[in-house]
Every structure is written in structure tokens, then in C-alpha cells.
Design an enzyme around this catalytic site. Structure first.
Site, PDB file in Angstrom:
ATOM      1  N   ASP A 296      -2.867  -1.135  14.044  1.00 15.00           N
ATOM      2  CA  ASP A 296      -1.879  -0.830  13.017  1.00 15.00           C
ATOM      3  C   ASP A 296      -1.898  -1.891  11.920  1.00 15.00           C
ATOM      4  O   ASP A 296      -1.703  -1.583  10.738  1.00 15.00           O
ATOM      5  CB  ASP A 296      -0.486  -0.741  13.648  1.00 15.00           C
ATOM      6  CG  ASP A 296       0.559  -0.217  12.673  1.00 15.00           C
ATOM      7  OD1 ASP A 296       0.346   0.863  12.107  1.00 15.00           O
ATOM      8  OD2 ASP A 296       1.577  -0.905  12.482  1.00 15.00           O
ATOM      9  N   MET A 324       6.318  22.384   3.994  1.00 12.42           N
ATOM     10  CA  MET A 324       5.488  21.206   3.769  1.00 12.42           C
ATOM     11  C   MET A 324       5.825  20.543   2.429  1.00 12.42           C
ATOM     12  O   MET A 324       6.029  19.336   2.357  1.00 12.42           O
ATOM     13  CB  MET A 324       4.005  21.586   3.812  1.00 12.42           C
ATOM     14  CG  MET A 324       3.057  20.409   3.696  1.00 12.42           C
ATOM     15  SD  MET A 324       3.161  19.249   5.069  1.00 12.42           S
ATOM     16  CE  MET A 324       2.212  20.116   6.319  1.00 12.42           C
ATOM     17  N   ASP A 343       7.420  25.249  -8.069  1.00 17.32           N
ATOM     18  CA  ASP A 343       7.010  26.468  -7.381  1.00 17.32           C
ATOM     19  C   ASP A 343       7.125  27.630  -8.369  1.00 17.32           C
ATOM     20  O   ASP A 343       7.592  27.464  -9.506  1.00 17.32           O
ATOM     21  CB  ASP A 343       7.870  26.708  -6.138  1.00 17.32           C
ATOM     22  CG  ASP A 343       7.135  27.541  -5.082  1.00 17.32           C
ATOM     23  OD1 ASP A 343       6.711  26.977  -4.059  1.00 17.32           O
ATOM     24  OD2 ASP A 343       6.968  28.759  -5.305  1.00 17.32           O
ATOM     25  N   VAL A 400       0.074  24.222  -1.942  1.00 21.22           N
ATOM     26  CA  VAL A 400       0.249  25.676  -1.923  1.00 21.22           C
ATOM     27  C   VAL A 400      -0.506  26.258  -0.727  1.00 21.22           C
ATOM     28  O   VAL A 400      -1.043  25.536   0.109  1.00 21.22           O
ATOM     29  CB  VAL A 400      -0.219  26.316  -3.257  1.00 21.22           C
ATOM     30  CG1 VAL A 400       0.568  25.730  -4.415  1.00 21.22           C
ATOM     31  CG2 VAL A 400      -1.714  26.127  -3.480  1.00 21.22           C
ATOM     32  N   VAL A 401      -0.568  27.584  -0.655  1.00 21.76           N
ATOM     33  CA  VAL A 401      -1.146  28.273   0.491  1.00 21.76           C
ATOM     34  C   VAL A 401      -2.584  27.814   0.752  1.00 21.76           C
ATOM     35  O   VAL A 401      -3.328  27.480  -0.171  1.00 21.76           O
ATOM     36  CB  VAL A 401      -1.090  29.802   0.264  1.00 21.76           C
ATOM     37  CG1 VAL A 401      -1.945  30.203  -0.936  1.00 21.76           C
ATOM     38  CG2 VAL A 401      -1.523  30.569   1.504  1.00 21.76           C
ATOM     39  N   LYS A 407      -5.854  27.625  -4.309  1.00 18.65           N
ATOM     40  CA  LYS A 407      -5.769  26.189  -4.564  1.00 18.65           C
ATOM     41  C   LYS A 407      -6.592  25.813  -5.800  1.00 18.65           C
ATOM     42  O   LYS A 407      -6.154  25.011  -6.633  1.00 18.65           O
ATOM     43  CB  LYS A 407      -6.249  25.398  -3.339  1.00 18.65           C
ATOM     44  CG  LYS A 407      -5.249  25.327  -2.198  1.00 18.65           C
ATOM     45  CD  LYS A 407      -5.766  24.457  -1.060  1.00 18.65           C
ATOM     46  CE  LYS A 407      -4.776  24.350   0.082  1.00 18.65           C
ATOM     47  NZ  LYS A 407      -3.576  23.551  -0.241  1.00 18.65           N
ATOM     48  N   SER A 429      -5.621  21.029   5.071  1.00 19.53           N
ATOM     49  CA  SER A 429      -5.973  20.590   6.424  1.00 19.53           C
ATOM     50  C   SER A 429      -7.398  20.959   6.795  1.00 19.53           C
ATOM     51  O   SER A 429      -7.939  20.432   7.769  1.00 19.53           O
ATOM     52  CB  SER A 429      -5.000  21.205   7.437  1.00 19.53           C
ATOM     53  OG  SER A 429      -5.027  22.617   7.346  1.00 19.53           O
ATOM     54  N   HIS A 450      -3.795  14.670   3.058  1.00 18.40           N
ATOM     55  CA  HIS A 450      -3.419  15.577   4.139  1.00 18.40           C
ATOM     56  C   HIS A 450      -2.240  15.021   4.929  1.00 18.40           C
ATOM     57  O   HIS A 450      -2.371  14.051   5.677  1.00 18.40           O
ATOM     58  CB  HIS A 450      -4.632  15.793   5.064  1.00 18.40           C
ATOM     59  CG  HIS A 450      -4.350  16.678   6.235  1.00 18.40           C
ATOM     60  ND1 HIS A 450      -5.057  16.598   7.422  1.00 18.40           N
ATOM     61  CD2 HIS A 450      -3.433  17.666   6.425  1.00 18.40           C
ATOM     62  CE1 HIS A 450      -4.597  17.491   8.266  1.00 18.40           C
ATOM     63  NE2 HIS A 450      -3.610  18.148   7.687  1.00 18.40           N
ATOM     64  N   ASN A 453       2.646  17.935   9.812  1.00 20.00           N
ATOM     65  CA  ASN A 453       3.947  18.584   9.926  1.00 20.00           C
ATOM     66  C   ASN A 453       4.619  18.240  11.262  1.00 20.00           C
ATOM     67  O   ASN A 453       3.957  18.290  12.301  1.00 20.00           O
ATOM     68  CB  ASN A 453       3.757  20.105   9.799  1.00 20.00           C
ATOM     69  CG  ASN A 453       5.041  20.825   9.429  1.00 20.00           C
ATOM     70  OD1 ASN A 453       5.955  20.256   8.859  1.00 20.00           O
ATOM     71  ND2 ASN A 453       5.121  22.090   9.782  1.00 20.00           N
ATOM     72  N   GLU A 462      -3.954  11.522   5.957  1.00 19.78           N
ATOM     73  CA  GLU A 462      -5.387  11.368   5.746  1.00 19.78           C
ATOM     74  C   GLU A 462      -5.662  11.420   4.245  1.00 19.78           C
ATOM     75  O   GLU A 462      -5.346  12.412   3.585  1.00 19.78           O
ATOM     76  CB  GLU A 462      -6.166  12.492   6.433  1.00 19.78           C
ATOM     77  CG  GLU A 462      -6.297  12.351   7.925  1.00 19.78           C
ATOM     78  CD  GLU A 462      -7.150  13.461   8.530  1.00 19.78           C
ATOM     79  OE1 GLU A 462      -8.165  13.151   9.170  1.00 19.78           O
ATOM     80  OE2 GLU A 462      -6.792  14.639   8.356  1.00 19.78           O
ATOM     81  N   ASN A 500      -8.456  17.005  12.539  1.00 19.52           N
ATOM     82  CA  ASN A 500      -8.714  18.376  12.971  1.00 19.52           C
ATOM     83  C   ASN A 500     -10.138  18.550  13.492  1.00 19.52           C
ATOM     84  O   ASN A 500     -10.395  19.359  14.386  1.00 19.52           O
ATOM     85  CB  ASN A 500      -8.442  19.354  11.829  1.00 19.52           C
ATOM     86  CG  ASN A 500      -6.959  19.634  11.668  1.00 19.52           C
ATOM     87  OD1 ASN A 500      -6.183  19.473  12.601  1.00 19.52           O
ATOM     88  ND2 ASN A 500      -6.555  20.026  10.471  1.00 19.52           N
ATOM     89  N   TYR A 658      -1.145   8.575  15.522  1.00 20.03           N
ATOM     90  CA  TYR A 658      -0.160   8.944  14.508  1.00 20.03           C
ATOM     91  C   TYR A 658      -0.248  10.410  14.083  1.00 20.03           C
ATOM     92  O   TYR A 658       0.732  10.973  13.614  1.00 20.03           O
ATOM     93  CB  TYR A 658      -0.337   8.063  13.272  1.00 20.03           C
ATOM     94  CG  TYR A 658       0.180   6.646  13.428  1.00 20.03           C
ATOM     95  CD1 TYR A 658       1.165   6.339  14.361  1.00 20.03           C
ATOM     96  CD2 TYR A 658      -0.311   5.620  12.633  1.00 20.03           C
ATOM     97  CE1 TYR A 658       1.640   5.047  14.496  1.00 20.03           C
ATOM     98  CE2 TYR A 658       0.167   4.316  12.757  1.00 20.03           C
ATOM     99  CZ  TYR A 658       1.140   4.042  13.688  1.00 20.03           C
ATOM    100  OH  TYR A 658       1.615   2.759  13.823  1.00 20.03           O
TER     101      TYR A 658
END
Length: 719
Positions: A296, A324, A343, A400-401, A407, A429, A450, A453, A462, A500, A658
Site C-alpha cells: 500500500d 456508477m 446526462d 455511459v453505457v 462511448k 471495465s 476504471h 462498484n 485502474e 477483470n 482493493y
């Protein structure tokens, strides 16, 4: 001057008072081997000063003493237990020799007095703290117990029950709270600290305060009746067993040591503490937790360096006001950076603001924030349907989505409006940063950011560097993430980035096990109760979202077609195809609902069993379950290190701790690998190599095993 060293000094002041000052050459005072040598010399100097009548212990730093030098621990703890006992005894003997000075002593405590710093004050007869002080014994957080007399002195000062609470939780305590239980004798304003301590010391010298009587209980057995002894220790053990569990031995060893020493004088009790400390120092949990602390520090050090290199982020924007986006807006505003939340729909903005307001309301209800501060945080969030408010911000976070075309359109739009100096980031992600960079003109000012959640709880961010991302952009985004209270890790672009990417081989191992007949509830139980994950793989998939997982599986398969190819008849795909999306729609591997009292429920789903076709379960040994899931994950972590996706073993470990909740007592995937032993891990993996590429270790790992090197001290990049 009675003594002048690099860290410590002793000076004879007026009225026979010796000022024993801690003032190290670095930024903080801490106990290392060199400081202990000086400590011995100071005690001898005071003993040999015939004019000395009392000692005041002070600090020349904003913090009193932050504790022991942890950087020395891992190497020292490699010694056998029988060698560690005299090592820690030699240190605790110094505190005893100070406590045995035949004159009154007082500590003037400012700022942090933690671990060995707290134990230094306990060796004094009196303690005065200023209002900035924070006092505690946090050794349990490193898998250890106090080693410089804390388990002996604190119970004899404030009682066994209070002392056990302090040591088993490791929490620091403010000055007023410390005075309430008797740890300190007075609390004063910072500007009055020195005078107050000197005044109390003079009263002791003049005989107005009986310092010998104050010291005597610390030299004797605990004053507990047999009934009190049974009640105190049995109650504490029950609470510790329930909270700490079997994976964290330090709290229970601490309470057992205090209990065994209750009827002994200081010498006998200290001998037990020495033994308990040495015993814990050799545990895997201590090595892992010390490793986490040091890793850390690596992350914090890089973030601090980035902050010095980058222009400050004074205003930000987030595009997309869903769960998010609302979480990102809350976190930025809460930590003091105003943010525009943009938005295309009023309903989404309402959701984002409701998310932020709900989190702030909980802070107020818990007494951590007042209504005025809550209003200030909400005022730091500017909801908008127009791009006009985004002009002039320093950083934009697109959230966004998760669709590359959508994007790409949004990124291109916002780049034109935000301004030439604005840094544009994407909270994605799975989507390649280099792919998204094709939508922007200033590729040097674009990178990934990144979040995980729920944003307010998950420490990791990230920061994904694209091929053309500049160092200045990376530094600015790292600094902004750190300013938001997050732990940023810089990773290079690849499918899944780091977290991921290494998670999906773990899920693949799970899917293959289930296909072979393993009961997913049995797998979850082993990975939670035995290995220590907060959630087993089936439960985690439900929380992540079965639809999200299935989508990510496709991304990973396209990115690594030979190693992460789509699994035929994948249980995850079977659930997704039948619209079982996990917690988000109440049905996945488990069925989710509420009981009569409105509390959430979770039960294995019979429908899930039918869909994945393993109603007839096959039993697997717990060691095989762990191996089948963890080998693919660890192998992928090593590949990420070798390819330079993640820079260091420290960051590789902290990324999963983390970002995924990797069991802290195992220290992260690389610490786990080295605790098992690299050669032993390879032998274990080779037994399953026939199951596919995810089980096959790299040539680099075999070379590491052959050379006896460590990933923590070796740069293994091959790309």
C-alpha cells in the site's frame, strides 16, 4: 547536552528536568534498530546524570512516534522463532529500563502515538496529550500483537477488558477518549502541551503527585478476582472468535497472552509477550498483512509522486448519471473536487443525485458529518442536461453505457466542448482504451479510469494507459483518483485490463468444476470459509451480474482465444440465456428475496441446478476446489506481470485486494504464490495442466522457481 544522536537527544533543562526528545532525520519518528541503540544510550545518560530529577519525553515532529519501522520486519521475521524471542526481548528490555529510572517520567503526546509510540508513553508514569493526539496499538492489523510491553502495561493501566478492546481492534483513539479510560492523565490545547507536561512533572518531583504509586501497578500482577478473570477473558474470547475467525490469529493470541500473564509480575508477563510476538511473527497472516502495508505504501508513494508532477484537478465532470456516475460524482464532491454530472435525461440526474444524497444522509445519521457539510457536498455536484457546463473542467470521466459505439460518440462530443487542456477518461471495465482512443483527437490526453462498484466503498481505481497516453495525463489522473480517496494502480491496455483479466480465468475454473458435477454451493462454501474470499464464485457472479459476466466472457474470449475461449455449455451462459441475471433481477445461481421482516434472503436455486444440468452432484476435495480456481487466477496475474500490464508485484497484490476483496490474510495473489512456494505451486499446477492453457504455468515462473528469486524484488517483464 547529555546525549545527541541522529534520532534522539537528552538535554538537562532547569530544575533538574531532562528533555528526552524524539526527532529523527526523516519526516516521522519511528523505532528502528538504530533508534533502539540510541534509546539505550539515552537511558544510560540519564542514569549517570546526578542532577536529573525527572524526564519529559517530547517529539520534534508533528506526530509523536508512529510506531516501529515495518520495513525491517519481513527480513527479520525470516529468522526462526527461537531467534525472534531474544530479538524482541532486547527491544522490550529498553522500555523496561526506561520505566525503571528512579525518577518521575511524563510523555507530552502530540499527533500520532501508535504501536511502539503508544508503548513509549505507557512506559512513562504520566501522559499528557494535546487535542490533536491519536493513540492506539494497531499491531493486530499487521497480524501481530504489541511487542514492547503493550500487553503488559495497558491492562494494568486501564483494565484488561478495555485493553483487550484497544488491542484486538487496533483502532486509534482521540485524546479525550483515551483520557476517559485512563490512558492519558490530561488533555490540553497544542500550544499548552509542553507547559502542562512540565507542570505535572514538577508536581511529581516536588512530591505533590505520587509517581511511585502510579508506576507500581505496572510492575505487579493484574488486580482481578477469580470471577472477574473468568468473566472478562471468556467474554472477550467469544467476541474475538466471532469477529476475527480462524484466519486472523493475532487477536486471540493477544487475549490468551494477557490472560496467561494476569497473575504474573512485569518480568513474567513480558516474557509471555515476547513469546507471543515471536509466534505471531512467523505466521503466514502476519507476513501477508505486513506485505499489504508495504505494498500500500508503494501505491501511495506513486500517487504522491504523481501529485507533484501533475497540474491539480480543480473541477471535474462525469458523463452519465446512473448508479456508477452518481457514485463518482459523490466521491469527487465528498473529497472536495466540484463536479458536473451530465446526462441526457432528468430521471437519470435525479437518480444520480438521489444516490449521492442517500450516501451523505447515512454519514449524517452515523454522526460522521453534519447537515451543513452535507449541503456543501451536494452543492459541489452540478447536475445538467447541457454540455455547456462541462466547458473548462480539468478532467472528464465518461461513464455511459458499456457500448464502444455509444462511448465513442460521447467521447468525440465532449472533447470538442471541454477544451484543449481537458483530460478525457473512460470508466470502462472491458472496452480497449486504444479502441476508444480512435474517437478522440488528442490521444495523449485520453486514458481509462476504471472505478469499481459501489464506488464509495471500493478503494481501487485502474488508470489504463493507452499507446499514446502521455505521462502527464497518467500522473494527473492518478493524482485525481488519490484526491478522491482512492488507491490508483496504473495498468497498460489489454482485454479486461488487469483485475477483470485475472478474474475470468478464475470464473472459467469454476464453470469447468460445475460442469463436472460440483455443487456450486459447496464450491462457494470452500472459497469463502476455507480460502477466505468474501463471496464464493457463484455468489460473486450473481452480484456482478450474470449478463455482465457473459458479456465480459465474450470480450475475454476474443482477446485471448486460445486461453479464454468460450466454454461449451457454460453454466453462466445457461443462466443468462434464461434471463437469470443474478441479484439485479433476483434470480441467478441463487434466488433472492426478503423474509417477513424485510431482511434479504439468498437460497440455492432449483431452477439453476436444472439449467446447468448437475442435479447429481460429485464431491470434490476442498484442496482440489481451491487449486482448480486459484491456479488460473495466479497464472494470469504472473502473465500480467511478465507482459508489463501491471508494473510491480505490490500493485498486482493490492489490485485484487482493493478491487476484488482478495483475502487480506493471504496478502494478495503473489504473496499467496510465494507463501505456497513457487516450486510447490508449479508442482500443483502441473497436475492440472491437462485441463487447458489456464492451468499451464509460464516459462518465466519456472525460471523464477529455479533461481529462487522473489517477484517482489525481480522485474520479470518480458514484453
Amino acid at each position: 547536552m547529555l546525549f545527541q544522536g541522529k534520532s534522539l537527544s537528552a538535554e538537562l533543562l532547569a530544575d533538574g528536568i531532562v528533555e528526552f526528545k524524539f526527532d529523527a532525520e526523516g519526516s516521522v519518528n519511528k523505532f528502528d534498530q538504530a533508534t533502539f541503540e540510541e534509546y539505550r544510550a539515552v537511558v544510560d545518560a540519564i542514569k549517570n546524570c546526578s542532577d536529573a530529577k525527572g524526564v519529559i519525553v517530547t517529539s520534534g515532529k508533528p506526530a509523536f512516534i508512529v510506531g516501529a519501522d515495518i520495513t525491517e520486519f519481513l527480513e527479520t521475521f525470516k529468522q526462526p522463532e527461537e531467534a525472534l524471542v531474544p530479538w524482541v526481548k532486547s527491544a522490550s528490555d529498553v522500555f523496561d529500563s526506561f520505566e525503571d529510572l528512579e525518577l518521575p517520567t511524563i510523555a507530552a503526546i502530540n499527533g500520532f502515538a501508535l504501536g511502539g509510540g503508544c508503548e513509549m508513553t505507557l512506559a512513562c508514569d504520566y501522559r499528557v496529550a494535546d487535542t490533536t493526539a491519536s493513540i492506539g496499538l494497531p499491531e493486530v492489523k499487521l497480524g501481530l500483537m504489541p511487542g514492547f510491553g503493550g500487553t503488559v502495561r495497558l491492562p494494568r493501566i486501564i483494565g484488561a477488558d478495555n485493553a483487550i478492546e484497544w488491542m484486538s481492534t487496533g483502532k486509534p483513539h482521540k485524546a479525550e477518549a483515551a483520557m476517559a479510560v485512563g490512558v492519558v492523565d490530561a488533555v490540553v490545547a497544542p500550544e499548552n502541551l509542553r507547559d502542562a507536561a512540565l507542570s505535572m512533572l514538577k508536581q511529581a518531583i516536588e512530591g505533590k503527585l505520587d509517581w511511585k504509586a502510579k508506576r507500581q501497578p505496572k510492575l505487579e500482577a493484574l488486580k482481578l478476582s477469580p470471577t472477574e478473570t473468568i468473566m472478562t477473558f471468556n467474554t472477550c474470547k467469544g467476541m474475538i472468535a466471532a469477529k476475527a475467525g480462524k484466519h486472523y490469529p493475532a487477536p486471540m493470541v493477544t487475549v490468551n497472552t494477557i490472560e496467561a500473564a494476569a497473575g504474573l509480575d512485569r518480568a513474567g508477563a513480558m516474557a509471555l509477550e515476547n513469546q507471543g510476538f515471536a509466534k505471531l511473527a512467523k505466521t503466514d497472516a502476519a507476513i501477508a498483512q505486513i506485505g499489504i502495508f508495504m505494498s500500500d505504501q508503494v501505491i501511495k508513494g506513486k500517487a504522491k509522486k504523481a501529485g507533484k508532477l501533475a497540474s491539480p484537478v480543480n473541477k471535474a465532470a462525469v458523463l452519465g448519471a446512473g448508479i456508477m456516475g452518481g457514485g463518482i460524482a459523490y466521491q469527487s464532491a465528498y473529497k472536495g473536487t466540484p463536479i458536473v454530472m451530465k446526462d441526457i435525461a432528468d430521471a437519470a440526474l435525479d437518480l444520480g443525485l438521489t444516490t449521492a444524497a442517500g450516501l451523505l444522509t447515512k454519514q449524517v445519521e452515523r454522526g460522521r458529518m453534519n447537515a451543513k457539510k452535507m449541503a456543501g457536498v451536494l452543492n459541489n455536484i452540478t447536475p445538467t442536461l447541457s454540455y455547456d457546463n462541462v466547458k473548462g473542467v480539468d478532467v472528464v470521466v465518461e461513464a455511459v453505457v458499456e457500448n464502444p459505439k455509444v462511448k465513442g460518440m460521447v467521447l468525440a462530443e465532449v472533447e470538442e466542448i471541454a477544451g484543449e487542456n481537458a483530460i478525457i477518461t473512460s470508466n470502462t471495465s472491458t472496452i480497449s482504451i486504444d479502441l476508444l482512443a480512435e474517437s478522440v483527437k488528442r490521444k495523449d490526453k485520453f486514458c481509462g479510469m476504471h472505478f469499481f462498484n459501489p464506488v464509495h466503498k471500493m478503494p481501487l481505481v485502474e488508470v489504463i494507459r493507452g499507446k499514446e497516453t502521455s505521462d502527464e495525463t497518467v500522473a494527473a489522473v492518478v493524482a485525481y483518483a488519490a484526491k478522491m480517496g482512492k488507491s490508483p494502480i496504473v495498468v497498460n491496455d489489454c482485454p479486461g485490463f488487469y483485475v477483470n483479466r485475472v478474474l475470468f480465468p478464475y470464473f472459467a475454473g469454476f464453470s469447468h468444476l460445475v460442469k463436472e458435477g460440483a455443487d456450486f454451493t459447496a464450491v462457494d462454501k470452500v472459497m469463502e470459509k476455507v480460502f477466505g474470499w468474501p463471496m464464493g464464485p457463484a455468489y460473486l457472479l450473481d452480484v456482478v451480474g450474470i449478463d455482465t459476466a457473459d458479456h465480459c466472457t465474450g470480450v475475454m474470449s476474443a482477446g485471448f482465444p486460445t486461453r479464454m475461449q468460450k466454454i461449451e455449455n457454460d453454466p453462466v451462459s445457461a443462466l443468462y440465456g434464461n434471463e437469470r441475471f443474478g441479484q439485479k433481477n433476483g434470480k441467478g445461481f441463487y434466488d433472492y428475496g426478503k423474509d417477513k421482516r424485510g431482511r434479504p434472503t439468498k437460497a440455492p436455486s432449483e431452477t439453476a441446478y436444472e439449467l446447468i444440468g448437475n442435479a447429481e452432484h460429485k464431491d470434490f476435495d476442498k484442496d482440489e476446489i481451491i487449486a482448480r480456481l486459484m491456479i488460473p487466477m495466479v497464472n494470469e496475474v504472473v502473465r500480467c506481470l511478465e507482459e508489463g500490464i501491471v508494473d510491480t508485484a505490490a500493485e498486482a497484490d493490492m489490485g485484487l485486494i482493493y478491487g476484488l476483496g482478495f483475502p487480506p490474510f493471504r496478502g494478495g495473489p503473489i504473496r499467496y504464490l510465494e507463501t505456497v512456494g513457487i516450486a510447490n505451486f508449479i508442482e500443483m499446477a502441473d497436475k492440472f495442466a491437462h485441463l487447458g492453457e489456464i492451468y499451464q504455468v509460464t516459462d518465466g515462473m519456472r525460471e523464477m522457481a529455479a533461481s529462487g528469486k522473489s517477484y517482489y524484488t525481480t522485474d520479470v517483464k518480458t514484453a
